[in-house]
Design an enzyme around this catalytic site. Sequence first.
Site, PDB file in Angstrom:
ATOM      1  CD  GLU A   9      -1.932   2.278   1.163  1.00  0.00           C
ATOM      2  OE1 GLU A   9      -1.412   2.869   0.189  1.00  0.00           O
ATOM      3  OE2 GLU A   9      -2.251   2.847   2.197  1.00  0.00           O
ATOM      4  CD  GLU A  39       2.630   7.458   0.149  1.00  0.00           C
ATOM      5  OE1 GLU A  39       2.808   6.255   0.434  1.00  0.00           O
ATOM      6  OE2 GLU A  39       1.780   8.173   0.699  1.00  0.00           O
TER       7      GLU A  39
END
Length: 685
Positions: A144, A153
């Site tokens: 995730e 990210e």
Amino acid sequence: MKAFCGRSMPSTGASDPVEESEEYDYHQEIARSCYADMLHDHDRNKKYYEGIRAAVARVKARGERVVVLDIGTGTGLLSMMAVTAGADFCYAVEVFKPMAEAARCIVEKNGFSEKIKIINKHSTDVTVGPDGDMQMKANVVITELFDTELIGEGALPSYEHAHRNLLQEPCEAVPHRATIYAQLVESELLWSWAQLQPMEVGGGRLVPPPAMGRCAGAHSVCDIQLSQVSPHSMALLGPLCTMFSVDFSKPVSSAVQSHTSRFVARCGGRAQAVISWWDLDMDPSGSVVCSMAPSWTYPETQVAPWRDHWMQSVYFLPAESPVTEGEELSLTVRHDDYSLWYGLQGSSQQASHTDAPLPRPCCTCQAHLVWTRPRFGELNDSRRTESYVSALRSVLREDSVCLGVSDGSLLPVFAHMMGAKKVYALENSKMAKEVIEQVLEANSMEGGVDMLEVRAEQLSSGDLGGEQISVLMGEPYFSTSLLPWHSLFFWYCRTALAGLLRPDATILPRAATLNMVAVEFQDLWRIRAPCGTCEGFNVSPMDEMVQRSLDFRESREAEPHPLWEYPCRALTRAAEVMTFDFTQLIPQQPISSQGSLPFIRKGRCHGIALWMEYHLTADISVSAGLIGPVSEQGKCQWSRHRKQGVYFLRTPWESSGDGRAAATYSFTFEPAQGDIKMDFRGESL
């Protein structure tokens, strides 16, 4: 142990050393890293679990031992799902130390310690081998690692490293695939966040510098809750395009890549922006899909899941371009390892530019480095501009000597256009000073405003040519402000400049008020709500760590949020609860205010919304919060230009709406710190 750290005070402009415990930063990080919005996302959790069970079953069907690598485990929830689904062992990697410790507590509390190993490292530092972090490579990878832009990210380099060093090939991946979608739009609202528009000022016209119109703008993504932008405010010029997909079960590359989608324009208009979101296929067949699409794409908007950790993206094209109905267009997206950007080509351009790489947007005019996107929207708000122009018209005289105190403000330009004798502007930033000078030059007003790159307390009579200020003006807007009352920095500047003001000087705005209303949030409450049990797993250690960290801080604080993105209902009336008189100097003693607001609507009160209103003159005000009256049902309309303050209640208050209970408040403005201490209680009347 105590340590000194420098803390900025946006309201005063000062930076003072403050004595804090050595654990201060640690607790701050925990308090700010609450994963509640993700843990409360039942749709996300359910679909991850379905994907994990299917992946584990596929590996077992091949007669293999299931070894899972969970990158970015957070609370350890997905690892516990994997073990529950039948995985033999799970390596759960978490680089953030407080979260890794929380995960250890949660895994232990749920009885999974023997099958889940928490590794407090970045995944690219994890080693495999007899003496390594992992005894063997994994054959299932769960991640995730995604943000609103999907790859922001570092998902691509993390997957790339994992496939090379930590995973067996082939392997199963959950999610299995991600797909990015995009749609070309014309939108006056969205475009107002990208470029300065021409504006009418007191009978004259102010135009933006040509360099701004040619500038590709800031390259960072504009991430918003697109569900709160009405589709009626956008003309959809083309179909929803599938731009590209990433298969996470195969080796992934983080190298720069381009993808193009060709389509026919649905209607004519001005191509200005690209709206984008992505989906996750949790299994190879695509039967379990977790979608980030805005609610208005659903047949029934109320069934759309709400998420704050993943929103939607707006990308502004380098320049707006005309599009005709039926025209063949090519929309290209290019990405590196962390970000995406878009470009558009019409049919006449495709032949000569097909092979040319799409350059990354880069601000060349400096305005996009000085003004944020909400700030562009604020400057382009014609109603707001008219309020300031009307206020200036009522106070300016032929002999007016004006001084502007705000960051990157056009008010001094307005004052010059409206006939002030002399106009000065304080700018702490050299870049902001140069941007305003560009505006002056583009409108043939070079030298019309003396830009002074000094702080208010450093300004001398010599800087003003011996003149005294007759009009001190501000929006007020300061780039360092986070919470609404941080704009009280204007008051501190006004106090520092007292010796340079005429005895009869006009202060604009003349006052500000702090306003509040108790609200029930439709969804925002989830980001601070305790989780306790999530999908059958006990995650209370995370709640306990966050609560201890909140208690560690001496006082509870409000948080800044753009409430136009987060629907809420007012349960009390909106009220002015504290007044700041800018015509007077800052007092030496604290200012306090107490009172109560009866609950007049039934609901569950999650918190207190706070905002500032600026009273420019006796009859002209500008709100940085509620714009317009609250509806009979309690619906609120919030300014898109500024963030409001939200004070979340630890436990929601139930309101019957009969006026027998009230939200009581206590505010204290501390002049020395420029901060407001506050406390709220629910009480029976």
